[in-house]
Scaffold this motif. Structure first.
Motif, mmCIF file in Angstrom:
data_model
loop_
_atom_site.group_PDB
_atom_site.id
_atom_site.type_symbol
_atom_site.label_atom_id
_atom_site.label_comp_id
_atom_site.label_asym_id
_atom_site.label_seq_id
_atom_site.Cartn_x
_atom_site.Cartn_y
_atom_site.Cartn_z
ATOM 1 N N CYS A 167 0.641 -1.200 0.152
ATOM 2 C CA CYS A 167 0.152 -0.141 -0.081
ATOM 3 C C CYS A 167 0.730 1.137 -0.257
ATOM 4 C CB CYS A 167 -0.991 0.014 1.197
ATOM 5 S SG CYS A 167 -2.051 -1.326 1.116
ATOM 6 N N ASP A 195 -0.818 -3.055 -4.022
ATOM 7 C CA ASP A 195 -1.189 -1.679 -4.112
ATOM 8 C C ASP A 195 0.323 -0.932 -4.269
ATOM 9 O OD1 ASP A 195 -3.700 -2.352 -3.957
ATOM 10 O OD2 ASP A 195 -4.118 -1.633 -1.770
ATOM 11 N N TYR A 198 -1.445 3.092 -7.170
ATOM 12 C CA TYR A 198 -2.897 3.414 -7.063
ATOM 13 C C TYR A 198 -3.321 4.254 -8.230
ATOM 14 C CZ TYR A 198 -2.965 2.228 -2.049
ATOM 15 O OH TYR A 198 -2.992 1.477 -0.837
ATOM 16 N N HIS A 254 -5.375 -2.175 -6.456
ATOM 17 C CA HIS A 254 -5.235 -1.066 -6.911
ATOM 18 C C HIS A 254 -4.085 -0.779 -8.157
ATOM 19 C CE1 HIS A 254 -7.495 1.279 -4.166
ATOM 20 N NE2 HIS A 254 -7.242 0.773 -3.452
ATOM 21 N N ASP A 436 -2.727 -4.813 2.220
ATOM 22 C CA ASP A 436 -4.169 -4.319 1.842
ATOM 23 C C ASP A 436 -4.980 -3.171 2.737
ATOM 24 O OD1 ASP A 436 -6.689 -4.327 0.073
ATOM 25 O OD2 ASP A 436 -7.484 -5.270 1.898
ATOM 26 N N HIS A 438 -3.733 -1.223 5.405
ATOM 27 C CA HIS A 438 -3.212 0.013 6.032
ATOM 28 C C HIS A 438 -3.013 -0.001 7.391
ATOM 29 C CE1 HIS A 438 -5.505 1.833 2.150
ATOM 30 N NE2 HIS A 438 -4.583 0.863 1.884
HETATM 31 FE FE LIG Z 1 -4.263 -0.269 -0.156
#
Ligand SMILES: [Fe+2]
Length: 576
Positions: A167, A195, A198, A254, A436, A438
């Motif tokens: 992420c 991720d 994004y 993402h 995923d 965060h």
């Molecule tokens: Fe994420």
């Protein structure tokens, strides 16, 4: 390199070149070359070699015991890229960071069909060995990267040490976490759980000054995805991670679009954005061009694959996103959660995983995947939040719901399948790594996490460690504290929960235990503290071999810093 070994390399080069070959990737061909030749001169007509810049760093990935993927991207500088059809590229691999002890060179090429990315699967390498590598086009040279092969799969390995990240939203803040990871003294590899990019347009998810997304709109077409990957790869902190360590990566949603599944995504509207299959194909193509990931056979788009780190770890990387996932249900009350026809991955991938877990003889079975595996009881958690004094639970409820049905909680039958395999065959030492959401979690995974009484009497089947984000936001500050307490009160199998801070997990694995050290950065907004860890927040958890009960607060592991400094020192950073 000692004199004797140098002589061997020269001897090999003078007769036939067998040290290195390349396969797959971008039109590579092995090319005999001496260790003494000037790596800056490309054979053939040098007038045909276009001038290029290496603006996106170097990377390596998917290490096996005899091969590793090497990656870079070249940017033609003296002509419009579309007028350049092919760029000859040379890769030099050496045992030292000054590239004075080359073990081989490979000629390859790239062009606009792969967005000028270069990807070579270098084979013929020694197991458990560190290498340095450098790309060149004419007289232009990339920075030097460092990578390694994994130990021989038939040999014991004493220890593995790696970082887990996910992420990394460029628009949300500075890549302070990546800087901290790149500066770790002693890692064998990086696990990126998705991720990596994004898809949003400017202001839609993050508006950190100077980091507006490119192109300046949501990415939908191939050229959009390519440009977004290129923008991320210009970040010096991300470049530094790739430069120092090989990466094993999988995508999450993402890299295509939010909450994607096989046939669509929450953030995809066929009426205005075209067909999902075209968008998905564009996202997959750009990912395979821009990440140092191996293509398996002719099957572009397969990211589920297995790695073996000696006899210490069998690592299964999953695709719970694009490969076989059915559309998410909309609420926990939807009986579709329990429908045994709904899948989070294809039956083919599931049977590969369960068979792999059954057949594994490694000390540890590790799974790298996208979404939280452990059960999270939302109703009980909201009750607990009220008990703890949260007057308005609507924001909390919204947070929980938005993540929950996208997780394994929304695909109960597939989770059961894995748990039954672990329980039925008494498979122990299974550790799941997840990204995923965060936020940080250390979970014991039970056959039935809803049954609190049973769990005090039975042993967990696996442990799960969920990594915090590089930048993407967790829970709002005002509810995070109570939310953490409520989650743990209502879900006693969740042993550690931190819901708002960016960071990464440093994992240290021995035959005796797998330890997960949650490290958090001081800031993702201040340039003055980039890469600085907040030591007061560090949390150590882990599992001992033979038990999936999570222990807490042991001493941190020590890096093998002396060995690293002597035998495979970090490459010198040219970045700030
Ligand atoms: Fe994420």
């Amino acid at each position: 390199m000692d004199r004797q070994r140098r002589a061997v390399v020269k001897g090999l080069a003078a007769t036939s070149f067998t040290a290195l070959t390349a396969c797959g990737g971008s039109g590579s061909n092995s090319s005999p070359s001496t260790g003494d030749s000037d790596p800056g001169v490309v054979s053939g007509d040098s007038a045909m070699v276009p001038r290029v810049a290496f603006n996106h760093g170097v990377a390596s990935g998917d290490p096996l015991s005899d091969r590793v993927i090497l990656w870079t991207r070249v940017t033609p500088t003296d002509a419009l890229p579309r007028t350049v059809e092919s760029v000859p590229v040379q890769v030099t691999v050496a045992r030292d960071r000054d590239m004075r002890e080359p073990v081989g060179q490979i000629n390859t090429s790239t062009g606009p069909d792969r967005d000028f990315c270069v990807k070579v699967d270098v084979t013929g390498l020694r197991p458990d060995t560190w290498y340095y590598y450098q790309f060149s086009v004419g007289s232009a040279k990339s920075v030097v990267g460092r990578t390694r092969t994994f130990p021989d799969t038939r040999m014991p390995a004493e220890r593995a040490r790696f970082a887990v990240v996910s992420c990394s939203n460029h628009a949300y803040g500075l890549f302070s976490v990546y800087k901290a990871v790149s500066e770790q003294a002693d890692l064998d590899f990086i696990l990126h759980l998705g991720d990596y990019i994004y898809e949003y347009g400017p202001g839609e998810y993050g508006d950190f000054p100077g980091r507006d997304p490119l192109p300046a709109h949501e990415i939908i077409e191939l050229s959009d995805y390519r440009q977004r990957h290129a923008q991320y790869k210009t970040d010096a902190k991300l470049q530094a991670v790739h430069q120092q360590f090989p990466m094993i990566c999988i995508w999450d949603d993402h890299e295509s679009a939010n909450d994607s599944y096989r046939d669509g995504a929450e953030n995809h509207d066929e009426a205005t954005e075209g067909g999902w299959s075209e968008r998905r194909a564009a996202a997959v193509q750009a990912y395979f061009e821009w990440l140092p990931i191996r293509e398996i056979g002719t099957e572009r788009g397969r990211v589920w694959r297995k790695f073996q780190f000696g006899k210490l770890i069998d690592l299964f990387m999953l695709d719970t996103r694009l490969e076989g996932r059915d559309m998410q249900v909309s609420s926990p009350a939807d009986p579709g959660r329990f429908d045994d026809q709904r899948r989070i991955m294809s039956e083919e991938q599931m049977s590969w995983l369960t068979r792999g877990l059954s057949d594994s003889t490694a000390t540890w079975r590790m799974i790298g995947q996208q979404v939280m595996f452990a059960e999270l009881n939302i109703v009980r958690t909201l009750d607990a939040a009220r008990t703890l004094g949260m007057e308005d639970t609507s924001a909390f409820n919204g947070q929980l719901l938005s993540l929950n049905m996208d997780q394994w909680d929304g695909y109960v039958a597939d989770r059961e399948n894995i748990l039954q395999t672990l329980a039925g065959e008494s498979i122990g030492n299974t550790v799941i790594f997840t990204g995923d959401i965060h936020t940080s979690w250390a979970n014991e995974v039970y056959a039935d996490s809803g049954n609190l009484l049973e769990n005090s009497l039975t042993a967990p089947l696996a442990a799960e460690f969920v990594t915090p984000s590089v930048t993407s936001p967790g829970f709002p500050e005002e509810i995070a504290g109570v939310a953490e307490a409520a989650v743990q009160l209502a879900n006693p199998h969740m042993k550690y929960v931190e819901l708002k801070s960016p960071g990464f997990i440093l994992v240290d694995v021995t035959m005796a235990r797998t330890q997960a050290e949650f490290l958090y950065v001081q800031s993702i907004s201040s340039v003055d503290s980039l890469g600085a860890i907040n030591p007061e927040m560090t949390k150590v958890v882990g599992v001992d071999s033979g038990s999936s009960r999570i222990y807490e607060d042991r001493a941190r592991s020590e890096p093998r810093a002396v060995r690293t400094a002597l035998f495979h020192p970090p490459v010198r950073q040219v970045v700030s």
